[in-house]
Design an enzyme around this catalytic site. Sequence first.
Site: not given
Ligand code: FPP
Length: 253
Positions: A36, A81, A84, A207-208, A219
């Site tokens: 995150d 998720s 998302n 945990l979302s 833990e």
């Molecule tokens: C959470 O940060 C991140 C995501 C929902 C996306 C994660 C995806 C990647 C890192 C891309 C590729 C992944 C892999 C495993 C190769 P956020 O966007 O919720 O951040 P914020 O809460 O600061 O807005």
Amino acid sequence: MFFMNLFRKQRDRSSASKSTKWNPHELPTHIAIVLDGNGRWAAKRALPRTAGHAAGAETFRRVATYCKNIGIKYLTVYAFSTENWSRGEDEVSAIMGLLEKYLHESIEKMERDRVKMKFLGDTTVLSPKLQALIKETEEISKKFEGVQVNICLNYGSRTEILRAVQSLLTERVQKESMTEEEFSKHLYTAAIPDPDLVIRTSGEKRLSNFLLWQSAYSEFYFTDTLWPDFDENELDKAIIEYQSRERRYGGVK
Ligand code: FPP
């Protein structure tokens, strides 16, 4: 390129753990991470959110390599998720694009990296291209034994639990046979031990909808560090904290 150079500069400042203080004999077998803070990392730099995700994907590769090197057996990350999809179309397609790029690179580097990769979640709704890459990645990497990396994609724990119930009913499993062990076999994580340590970056403490069943005795470790800034030293800190905890599983010591 600009984003990547900026990112690398940051990375180079924090070299891999020089002062490892954790006990190598008591490492968590399975670490799960809610990645995150990508968006906030980008916003702090006046960059588009997608730059944060690109940096986050780099961080993930680096952390997975570190886990393999220190002997962690399972690493599970929450990459996308079931909720998302409600993000902007541009952001969703950028994340999917990044995943494709990540899998292409993983396939290319497979023999060198030797990481077993699995995808947890309902991947049937993903693009045919991404589904083909997932299949290929799982197929080629299944022979590797060091570390297993599980990427949760279109994953939601409540859906996972509901699906398990549906599957048990379809199989007409008798009430008496419906044990915790049997139930676990019907989850996406069947054959994967429960996470010992669940980490969430970026200061959020929830945990979302991630591994709700599986984290019953995990833990938890929360850090304010945004995911793209997370590195080997940060993982060391989480492991040290984990090793300081007393796991009683509801019993007494
Ligand atoms: C959470 O940060 C991140 C995501 C929902 C996306 C994660 C995806 C990647 C890192 C891309 C590729 C992944 C892999 C495993 C190769 P956020 O966007 O919720 O951040 P914020 O809460 O600061 O807005």
